[in-house]
Design a protein around this motif. Sequence first.
Motif, PDB file in Angstrom:
ATOM      1  N   PRO A  68      -3.408  -9.287   9.305  1.00  0.00           N
ATOM      2  CA  PRO A  68      -3.539  -7.837   8.489  1.00  0.00           C
ATOM      3  C   PRO A  68      -2.829  -8.012   7.038  1.00  0.00           C
ATOM      4  N   PHE A  69      -2.911  -7.152   6.264  1.00  0.00           N
ATOM      5  CA  PHE A  69      -2.392  -7.053   4.955  1.00  0.00           C
ATOM      6  C   PHE A  69      -2.010  -5.631   4.704  1.00  0.00           C
ATOM      7  N   VAL A  70      -0.818  -5.372   4.308  1.00  0.00           N
ATOM      8  CA  VAL A  70      -0.156  -3.820   4.077  1.00  0.00           C
ATOM      9  C   VAL A  70       0.382  -3.864   2.537  1.00  0.00           C
ATOM     10  N   ARG A  78       1.674 -10.160   6.385  1.00  0.00           N
ATOM     11  CA  ARG A  78       1.491 -10.061   4.753  1.00  0.00           C
ATOM     12  C   ARG A  78       1.485  -8.902   4.236  1.00  0.00           C
ATOM     13  N   HIS A  79       2.226  -8.798   3.188  1.00  0.00           N
ATOM     14  CA  HIS A  79       2.291  -7.430   2.486  1.00  0.00           C
ATOM     15  C   HIS A  79       2.590  -7.902   1.006  1.00  0.00           C
ATOM     16  N   LEU A  80       2.633  -6.681   0.491  1.00  0.00           N
ATOM     17  CA  LEU A  80       2.833  -6.612  -1.183  1.00  0.00           C
ATOM     18  C   LEU A  80       3.451  -5.143  -1.542  1.00  0.00           C
ATOM     19  N   GLY A  81       4.315  -5.023  -2.302  1.00  0.00           N
ATOM     20  CA  GLY A  81       5.081  -3.873  -2.944  1.00  0.00           C
ATOM     21  C   GLY A  81       4.585  -3.861  -4.303  1.00  0.00           C
ATOM     22  N   PRO A 115      -8.717  -7.956   1.086  1.00  0.00           N
ATOM     23  CA  PRO A 115      -8.552  -6.371   1.320  1.00  0.00           C
ATOM     24  C   PRO A 115      -7.352  -6.067   1.887  1.00  0.00           C
ATOM     25  N   ALA A 116      -6.738  -4.977   1.606  1.00  0.00           N
ATOM     26  CA  ALA A 116      -5.880  -4.513   2.334  1.00  0.00           C
ATOM     27  C   ALA A 116      -6.280  -3.559   3.629  1.00  0.00           C
ATOM     28  N   ASP A 117      -5.646  -3.668   4.669  1.00  0.00           N
ATOM     29  CA  ASP A 117      -5.688  -2.900   5.845  1.00  0.00           C
ATOM     30  C   ASP A 117      -5.233  -1.500   5.789  1.00  0.00           C
ATOM     31  N   VAL A 118      -3.679  -1.486   5.173  1.00  0.00           N
ATOM     32  CA  VAL A 118      -3.229  -0.361   4.832  1.00  0.00           C
ATOM     33  C   VAL A 118      -2.721  -0.196   3.609  1.00  0.00           C
ATOM     34  N   ILE A 119      -2.863   0.966   2.845  1.00  0.00           N
ATOM     35  CA  ILE A 119      -2.240   0.993   1.463  1.00  0.00           C
ATOM     36  C   ILE A 119      -1.372   2.241   1.866  1.00  0.00           C
TER      37      ILE A 119
END
Length: 416
Positions: free
Chosen positions: A108-110, A130-133, A170-174
């Motif tokens: 997943p990518f948040v 995985r994440h990005l702010g 693609p992001a699973d959650v924005i």
Amino acid sequence: MTDSADGTPRRGTCRACGGTTAQFLDLGRQPLSDRFLTEDQLADEFFFHLAVGVCAGCTMVQLMEEVPREEMFHQDYPYHSSGSSVMQKHFADTARHLLEHEATGPDPFVVEIGCNDGVMLRTVHEAGVRHLGFEPSGGVADVARGHGVRVVTEFFEESTARRVRETDGPADVIFAANTICHIPYLDSILRGVDALLAPDGVFVFEDPYLGDILDKTSFDQIYDEHFFFFSARSVQALAARFGFALVDVERLPVHGGEVRYTIARAGARQPAERVAALIGEEDARGVADRSRLDRFAADVEGIRTDLLALLNSLKAEGKRVVAYGATAKSATVTNFCGIGPDLVSWVCDTTPAKQGRLTPGTHIPVRTPDAFTPDAVDYALLFAWNHADEIMAKEQEFRRAGGQWILYVPRVHVTS
């Protein structure tokens, strides 16, 4: 309240749908709410006209004038989301909920829009996800990086979202908290969400709720950084214009009353029953009706009258009045009401970047919390009223010594 010579409301163009907005509240000349100044900066202080209108078409409530984003969000932006223990828990719980219910795939990518000091993404990072702010304010972004959070010091918009899609997928959650309402260019935000979000992903954001602002007469929620004041109906209309659907809403107690909105691609999910329920409640209460908004404006005027009368009375009695919490929203109160150091001697705050400076516009000195002692204060004007329980529990010595709190939401009143 009007702003034209013939008494008709000032009109503008809706930043959400392009319709016509009509002004219903004028809060006058205001400074940047989070620009705490040193003496040598006073001559160059930035001011703008703070007024609020409603769109006749999509019902979106919004500011009539936009402040350039670079003026508000910059390297020295002083607000830290993790400054309250209540909010720390709120965001940790939010992260766990998203991880358990939305970010459940094999990799997943948040993504968070406006991650501030990383208070939510820390939990995501600690879970190994995985994440990005996105955080354009460099100072708080550096704090987030110090906690291991991956951050880009940029504004989220269509171009930056497309770039992330190319590099990270693609992001699973924005997610966004107290951020989307700050952004006048919602078209670019929603196109960015469309570019970055996975086909079955969700865009989740929480912001101050128009219904609560009206019910509590919490007019201090209106300041430069809050451009939009969302309702479920206006968010539903906004989502539909960009091929999305509002699929869930959740009332939140934080920050004086918020709603968490969940948006998915149209047809991807069945909307929860509480979406229709909240919209029905808004319609029944006339949340965006002009008569309700005019009544709110009259209530705001009443608060100004009552608060000034109380402060002037206490001054005449020789009482020592200070303020608690150099919040962004307090700029609206002090400047609209004309409250300066003559009525409130100083304000205490835990944020180092604000201490030793002067409040925006009215230039009340900001002191450290150790100045707040029972022998120095008779009355405390609580600007951080949304954290009243937490603050009053911490300041028991003030209460035991006979200290009194002044609150102005939902009306002006004094309590121990």
